[in-house]
Design an enzyme around this catalytic site. Structure first.
Site, PDB file in Angstrom:
ATOM      1  N   LYS A  15      22.194 -54.854  23.088  1.00  0.00           N
ATOM      2  CA  LYS A  15      23.347 -54.187  22.475  1.00  0.00           C
ATOM      3  C   LYS A  15      23.115 -52.686  22.377  1.00  0.00           C
ATOM      4  O   LYS A  15      21.976 -52.186  22.417  1.00  0.00           O
ATOM      5  CB  LYS A  15      23.629 -54.771  21.082  1.00  0.00           C
ATOM      6  CG  LYS A  15      22.441 -54.731  20.095  1.00  0.00           C
ATOM      7  CD  LYS A  15      22.213 -53.411  19.414  1.00  0.00           C
ATOM      8  CE  LYS A  15      21.020 -53.422  18.481  1.00  0.00           C
ATOM      9  NZ  LYS A  15      20.689 -52.068  17.943  1.00  0.00           N
ATOM     10  N   ALA A 110      17.988 -60.855  20.697  1.00  0.00           N
ATOM     11  CA  ALA A 110      18.585 -61.655  21.765  1.00  0.00           C
ATOM     12  C   ALA A 110      17.722 -62.869  22.085  1.00  0.00           C
ATOM     13  O   ALA A 110      18.239 -63.972  22.328  1.00  0.00           O
ATOM     14  CB  ALA A 110      18.791 -60.798  23.012  1.00  0.00           C
ATOM     15  N   ASP A 142      20.266 -58.185  13.542  1.00  0.00           N
ATOM     16  CA  ASP A 142      20.940 -58.113  14.838  1.00  0.00           C
ATOM     17  C   ASP A 142      21.101 -59.480  15.514  1.00  0.00           C
ATOM     18  O   ASP A 142      21.800 -59.581  16.524  1.00  0.00           O
ATOM     19  CB  ASP A 142      20.162 -57.204  15.791  1.00  0.00           C
ATOM     20  CG  ASP A 142      20.190 -55.749  15.371  1.00  0.00           C
ATOM     21  OD1 ASP A 142      20.995 -55.391  14.496  1.00  0.00           O
ATOM     22  OD2 ASP A 142      19.393 -54.958  15.932  1.00  0.00           O
TER      23      ASP A 142
END
Length: 309
Positions: A15, A110, A142
Site C-alpha cells: 500500500k 500483507a 495495516d
C-alpha cells in the site's frame, strides 16, 4: 468426496499512504491516525501447505532481512487463527516477497493478511471476511487494509476502515531503498519534533473529492504525510530522492507511511516511465518500480486439491 486442499496460494498487495495525519500519543501509547490507504500492484505471495506445526520460509525482495521465527507476522497470523478457531494442525508457509521490507508499504501486513485467508481455506475454518478482519486488527494497524485492498480511509490506529470511492487508475513511481526504516523509530522522531500536544487528526475533504474525480493533478496537491519530516531526520538521503523527483514530470511526491519508500504520482504510464528513468539514472534509489492503484486486497490465486477430488 471433497478432500482438504494440498496447498493454498493467496496474494495480497502492498500500500501507499496517500495521506497520513498524526496526532500526539494517547494514554495507551498509540498515535491517533487519519490516513487514506491505496493498495498498489506490488504483491506478497503466500503458499500454505499442511504440516505438523507452523513454519515460515521467505524468498524474494529483501528476503534476507525477514525473520522466519515466531516474530514473523505470517507465523503470528497462522498461530492467531489456529488459537481463535481451536485448530490443532500446523501449516508450512512460503512467502515470496514483492513489497520492500520495512519500506513503509505494509509488506509484513500483507503477509499476515494473506496467511489469514490461506490458512482459513487450508484448514476449512470457514470464517467470514469480517471475522478475519477482526483477527487482522489484532496483528497490526495495516493488516485489515491488506485484506480489503482498493482505497480506504483508516482512523484510530489506522485499523478502523471505511471504503473510499476512488474512480480510475493512478500511476505511481516507487523509489525503493535497500535499508529499511523502523516504524517505532520514525514515530519517536515525530514525537521529538512535536513536543507540544498535536490534536487528533482529520483529513481534507478535498482529497476525497480528488479521488472521486479520478484526477491525478488535483490529487497531487493533497498528498501529505506527517511522518515525512521524521523519516527525513533519520534518513536525510531521502531528500535526494525527493529532489530528483521534483525535476521530473511527477505531479507530486510523498514518503509512503514511515518510509523509506518514496512515491511519485504521475499523470499516466508515459510520464511514469520518464520519472522512473530519471530516478534510475540519478542512482538515488536501490530499485525503481512503476505500479498502479487501486487494486483488490488479499485473494485466492490457486487451490490445489487431491487427484480424486
Amino acid at each position: 468426496m471433497s478432500h482438504p486442499p494440498h496447498a493454498v496460494h493467496v496474494r495480497a498487495p502492498g500500500k501507499i499512504n496517500i495521506a497520513l495525519r498524526v496526532g500526539s500519543p494517547r494514554p495507551d501509547g498509540y498515535h491517533p491516525l487519519a490516513t487514506v490507504f491505496q493498495a498498489v500492484s506490488l504483491y506478497e505471495d503466500v503458499v500454505a501447505e499442511p504440516a505438523p506445526d507452523i513454519s515460515v520460509t521467505v524468498t524474494g525482495r529483501h528476503a534476507a532481512q525477514v525473520p522466519t521465527d515466531r516474530s514473523n507476522l505470517a507465523w503470528r497470523a497462522a498461530k492467531l487463527l489456529a488459537d481463535a478457531t481451536g485448530t490443532d494442525t500446523g501449516v508450512r508457509l512460503h512467502v515470496t516477497k514483492g513489497v520492500p521490507t520495512a519500506g513503509g508499504m505494509g509488506g509484513g501486513s500483507a503477509d499476515a493478511a494473506a496467511t489469514l485467508l490461506a490458512c482459513d481455506l487450508l484448514w476449512g475454518t470457514g470464517l467470514a471476511r469480517e471475522e478475519l478482519g477482526e483477527l487482522a486488527a489484532e496483528l497490526g494497524a495495516d493488516v485489515p487494509f491488506a485484506l480489503t485492498g482498493h482505497t480506504a480511509v483508516g482512523v484510530g490506529r489506522g485499523d478502523v476502515l471505511t471504503p473510499a470511492l476512488a474512480r480510475g487508475r493512478f500511476a505511481w513511481v516507487l523509489a525503493l531503498s535497500d535499508r529499511g526504516l523502523s516504524t517505532p523509530s520514525v514515530f519517536r522522531a515525530w514525537d521529538a519534533l512535536h513536543p507540544d500536544p498535536v490534536p487528533s487528526p482529520v483529513l481534507d475533504p478535498d482529497l476525497m473529492s480528488a479521488l472521486v474525480a479520478a484526477d491525478p493533478r488535483t490529487l497531487a496537491r493533497h498528498l501529505v504525510n506527517d511522518l515525512q519530516q521524521a523519516a527525513l531526520e533519520l534518513r536525510p538521503d531521502l531528500g535526494d530522492v525527493l529532489e530528483v523527483m521534483a525535476g521530473t514530470p511527477a505531479l507530486g511526491t510523498i514518503v509512503s507511511g514511515s518510509g523509506p519508500t518514496v512515491a511519485a504520482l504521475a499523470s499516466g504510464p508515459g510520464d511514469a516511465a520518464r520519472i522512473a528513468e530519471a530516478v534510475t539514472a540519478a542512482e538515488v534509489a536501490s530499485e525503481v518500480l512503476v505500479v498502479t492503484g487501486p487494486v483488490q486486497g488479499a485473494r485466492l490465486l490457486e487451490h490445489v486439491r487431491g487427484d480424486d477430488d
